[in-house]
Each structure stands twice: as structure tokens, then as C-alpha cells.
Design a protein around this motif. Structure first.
Motif, short mmCIF file in Angstrom:
data_model
loop_
_atom_site.label_atom_id
_atom_site.label_comp_id
_atom_site.label_asym_id
_atom_site.label_seq_id
_atom_site.Cartn_x
_atom_site.Cartn_y
_atom_site.Cartn_z
N ASP A 29 55.46 34.67 20.97
CA ASP A 29 56.62 34.98 20.12
C ASP A 29 56.13 35.20 18.70
O ASP A 29 55.74 34.25 18.02
CB ASP A 29 57.64 33.85 20.18
N ILE A 83 56.76 29.38 25.94
CA ILE A 83 56.01 30.05 24.87
C ILE A 83 54.79 29.21 24.53
O ILE A 83 54.91 28.02 24.24
CB ILE A 83 56.89 30.24 23.63
N LEU A 108 53.03 31.14 18.91
CA LEU A 108 54.04 31.72 18.03
C LEU A 108 53.41 32.05 16.69
O LEU A 108 52.42 31.44 16.27
CB LEU A 108 55.26 30.80 17.88
N VAL A 126 61.01 39.56 21.03
CA VAL A 126 60.67 38.29 20.38
C VAL A 126 61.96 37.65 19.86
O VAL A 126 62.99 38.30 19.77
CB VAL A 126 59.66 38.50 19.24
N SER A 127 61.91 36.37 19.51
CA SER A 127 63.15 35.62 19.33
C SER A 127 63.87 35.89 18.02
O SER A 127 65.10 35.91 17.98
CB SER A 127 62.88 34.12 19.44
#
Length: 444
Positions: free
Chosen positions: A60, A88, A91, A308-309
Motif C-alpha cells: 500500500d 498488507i 506500506l 491503494v488505500s
């Protein structure tokens, strides 16, 4: 190589497709992907996950950890726990909304020191491009940031001002000189200023205040700058499907532009958002169902490179019922995989597509050559998913600090049963291990 772990499943997603396999792990690295019934090497332990699917750990590249400085909003301990619980394993932290922002090497070192002992997953950092920090861009690049974020419209926090077109050109020229990457919040401030601004709880009014034209114009201008300067640019959190033809044409022409979208744009629609429900507020906004259909087509044809978040949390008090004044951000770090899998499955996609969008694509974007695939030589990072299981989102079970979510009460497909980082299980049916994540730097 001395193999210490064999992870076995009837469904392992590899670059060659999904198949029964045994993954041999040595010293945190994938040593080999073996036939399912391969003999377990002497001294290695076997972990057989049955019919659960083994995916490469998700990557992410768009997370606001807000640590230090706004740690009441989020922090490395809680954000990385949420990441691990959601499959995940890597990040990248955005350069805002922490205090200080990641806009100098000194500030980067502060962020790294805060993160070092708290990270449950591997963590890297984006730098920030501001009107007055062009001199800091090359030193930040040399210090290992993965690229630079800028805003083309107000960011919402005074310590991270936006770039106008002249400032964007100056920063892009500097960054392209060392083949860096600029990642861009692309909304045109003039279109935003001209849009109707009506305070209150009506979602339709908020949507009108962030028109598609603001995104479309900003993206067209960015493409023009990238073409002229031969610069690498990445469009963050695309929500306007109107921009897809321009982006596809630029890619076909050879302009160095990539694109991401987010779970909330791909799974939630404007039509379902109740008035006053500011847990759904984000900028750019969640748009109509017909727009969402076109975004999925953009994923299918490759115009959109990754999902992606844009995990952007805040404290509960900042989510007032007034869309004009409420903080704009959606917390979804733990829920992105099941949210996307639920919708992808309904639309006829499979988990190999999800892996391409949520693991392989973001890893490629960031240059994380050891992440993003289950093959020999990569880090032994895995998400183990029961894709047939369902669950109903209960905010009390989420790991991020302020348990506000636009997904509350939704029933989703796909339960992450375990997450593995370099061959060690860091999450097991919701139970988290102690932090073992590493701090990552570009090309390292």
C-alpha cells in the motif's frame, strides 16, 4: 540455501498463475516455489493452509500515518497493525499530515526514528514537494525517499501548501533531473473555487463542490508538464472516470504517467451515502455508480495501474455532520483487500487481478523489487485469504486508532486468516505479533 519454512496451499498465486504449491523459505526469502507434494527439507517446518489462497503480501503506497505530531489521529503502531491484519506487508507513508512533514532530510530522520520500533510491517516514506523546498528534493532522494508528493489545490493543512503551475514545473524539472517520481493530488484550484460551496449535511452539495472538471483539468495540465519535461508523474486517488481517455492516450504516446485508484471509489457510490454521513467524505469525492463502472473498465484495460488505500484517518470529533467542515479522509487500511475482492468477484474478476492491482502494481510503482510476487528471490511476504468466507464489518474489531469507517455494517467476502513478513507470521486470525517491520529506502 537452508530452508526453514515450507508454506503449502492448494491455491498459490504466482506470476505464472494460480496452482497448488509449496513455497520454500530460507532466511526470510523465497528460495523456491515447489510442486505441492514436494518433500519438506530436513529441519524445515511445514505450514499447510489447506485451500486458503496464498497471495503475495499486499503493498500500500498511499497511507497517512500522521506520526509524529498528529498521533491522536493515527500512529505507526496502530496503522501497521491494521495493515498486518488486512494482509498488507509493506506500506509507504505520505509526507503529511505529520508534524513535521517529510520535506527535509532532518524531518525524514525524525519520522524514521519514531517508526523504527513501532512498525509491524515494512515501512517506507514519500517526500513532499512544497513551493519553497526545491533545494531539499535531491537530498531527500539521496536519503532514500521513494518520490515526492505535491498538491495542486489546498491540502487541508497549512504546513503543506500547494504548488501552482510554475512551481510544479520548477519541482518537476528538478526531480526529473535525477529520474525521481512526482506523485500528485490532481484537482485544479480554479475549478474548485468556481464550484458551488454550500455548507451542511447534503452529500449532493458536497459532490457538486468537487466537480469532475477539477480533476480532469489538473490531470491534463500535469500530463502536459510531464510531456514537456520528460518527467515521471503519478496521479493519486483517481475518482473522475472522465480523465481515463486522456490518461490512456498519454500512456500510448509514451508520457511517463501512472495512475492509482482506491477501494472507496471502486466499491462505494454517491447514491448510497446518507446526508450527514461524513465518514464517507474524501477529496476527490466518491462519485456516482456510472462513474464507478468506468473506473473498473480502466482497471481492466490497464489505464489504472494499481489500487491503494489513501488511508486518511482523523479523530471522531473532526467528522462533524457538515460535509463542508468535516475532515476529508476514509480509513480503510484493514479492509481494502476484502472490499476490493467483494466487488471484483461480483464483476467477474479473479484474485490474480486483485494481486496485480494491490501487490504487483504498487511494488512496481515504488521500485520495490523484492516485493509484489511469489517467486524465488523475493521477500517471503504473504497474505493468506479464505476467499469464500464472509464477515460483517464491526468497527470495534479494527486496529487503526480511531475506529471510524465508511464500511461499518457492510458484509464483505474474503477473510485474511494470516499474514507473513519475511517468513514470520505477523497476524494469525486477528492476533498480532510484536513489531518486526523494517524501514525501507528506495533501491534498498
Amino acid at each position: 540455501m537452508d530452508v526453514n519454512l515450507v508454506l503449502r496451499s492448494t491455491r498459490v498465486i504466482t506470476p505464472e498463475g494460480t496452482r497448488p504449491a509449496s513455497i520454500a523459505v530460507s532466511g526470510g526469502t523465497i528460495a523456491a516455489v515447489l510442486p505441492y507434494d514436494a518433500e519438506v527439507p530436513a529441519g524445515a517446518r511445514l505450514e499447510d493452509v489447506g485451500d486458503d489462497v496464498v497471495l503475495p503480501g499486499l503493498v500500500d503506497t498511499h497511507v497517512h500515518v500522521n506520526d509524529p505530531g498528529r498521533t491522536e489521529w493515527e500512529g505507526f503502531w496502530t496503522a501497521t497493525r491494521a495493515a498486518a491484519a488486512g494482509g498488507i506487508t509493506t506500506l509507504l507513508d505520505m509526507p503529511l499530515n505529520s508534524l513535521p512533514p517529510t520535506t527535509t532530510v532532518e524531518n525524514l530522520r525524525v519520522k524514521q526514528e519514531v517508526a523504527r520500533a513501532k512498525a509491524h510491517v515494512d515501512v517506507g516514506f514519500w517526500g513532499g514537494a512544497l513551493p519553497d523546498n526545491v533545494k531539499d528534493l535531491r537530498p531527500l532522494h539521496d536519503a532514500g525517499v521513494f518520490g515526492f508528493k505535491c498538491f495542486l489545490s489546498p491540502s487541508g493543512v497549512e504546513e503543506f501548501p500547494e504548488l501552482d503551475q510554475e512551481q510544479l514545473a520548477t519541482s518537476l524539472a528538478e526531480i526529473s533531473g535525477f529520474d525521481g517520481l512526482m506523485i500528485v493530488h490532481a484537482e485544479d484550484p480554479h475549478h474548485l473555487a468556481a464550484a458551488p460551496q454550500r455548507p451542511g449535511g447534503a452529500y449532493a452539495d458536497f459532490l457538486a463542490s468537487r466537480p469532475r472538471d477539477a480533476e480532469n483539468t489538473a490531470i491534463e495540465n500535469l500530463i502536459n508538464q510531464a510531456r514537456r519535461l520528460n518527467a515521471r508523474v503519478h496521479v493519486l486517488h483517481l475518482s473522475s472516470s472522465d480523465a481515463l481517455p486522456v490518461l490512456a492516450a498519454a500512456k500510448a504516446e509514451g508520457v511517463k504517467v501512472t495512475v492509482e485508484s482506491c477501494p472507496h471509489f471502486l466499491t462505494l457510490t454517491a447514491e448510497e451515502i446518507p446526508d450527514g454521513a461524513t465518514e464517507f467524505k474524501c477529496c476527490p469525492p466518491i462519485r456516482e455508480a456510472v462513474n464507478q463502472d468506468a473506473l473498473w473498465q480502466g482497471l481492466a484495460d490497464g489505464t489504472i495501474d494499481c489500487i491503494v488505500s489513501d488511508h486518511s484517518p482523523s479523530t471522531t470529533d473532526l467528522k462533524t455532520p457538515d460535509f463542508a467542515s468535516a475532515w476529508g479522509g476514509i480509513s480503510s487500511l484493514q479492509l481494502g483487500l476484502p472490499a476490493i475482492w467483494t466487488e471484483a468477484r461480483r464483476r467477474g474478476f479473479d484474485l490474480t487481478d486483485v494481486v496485480r492491482w494491490m501487490s504487483e502494481g504498487p511494488a512496481w510503482l515504488a521500485g520495490l523489487t523484492r516485493k509484489g510476487a511469489i517467486e524465488a528471490g523475493r521477500d517471503a511476504d504473504f497474505a493468506v485469504l479464505d476467499p469464500e468466507a464472509t464477515f460483517t464489518v464491526d468497527p470495534a474489531e479494527l486496529q487503526h486508532r480511531n475506529r471510524i469507517t465508511a464500511y461499518a455494517g457492510k458484509t464483505l467476502n474474503g477473510v485474511v486468516t494470516s499474514t507473513w513478513l519475511r517468513g514470520e507470521r505477523i497476524a494469525d486470525h486477528g492476533t498480532l505479533a510484536e513489531p518486526s517491520g523494517r524501514l525501507l529506502e528506495r533501491n534498498n
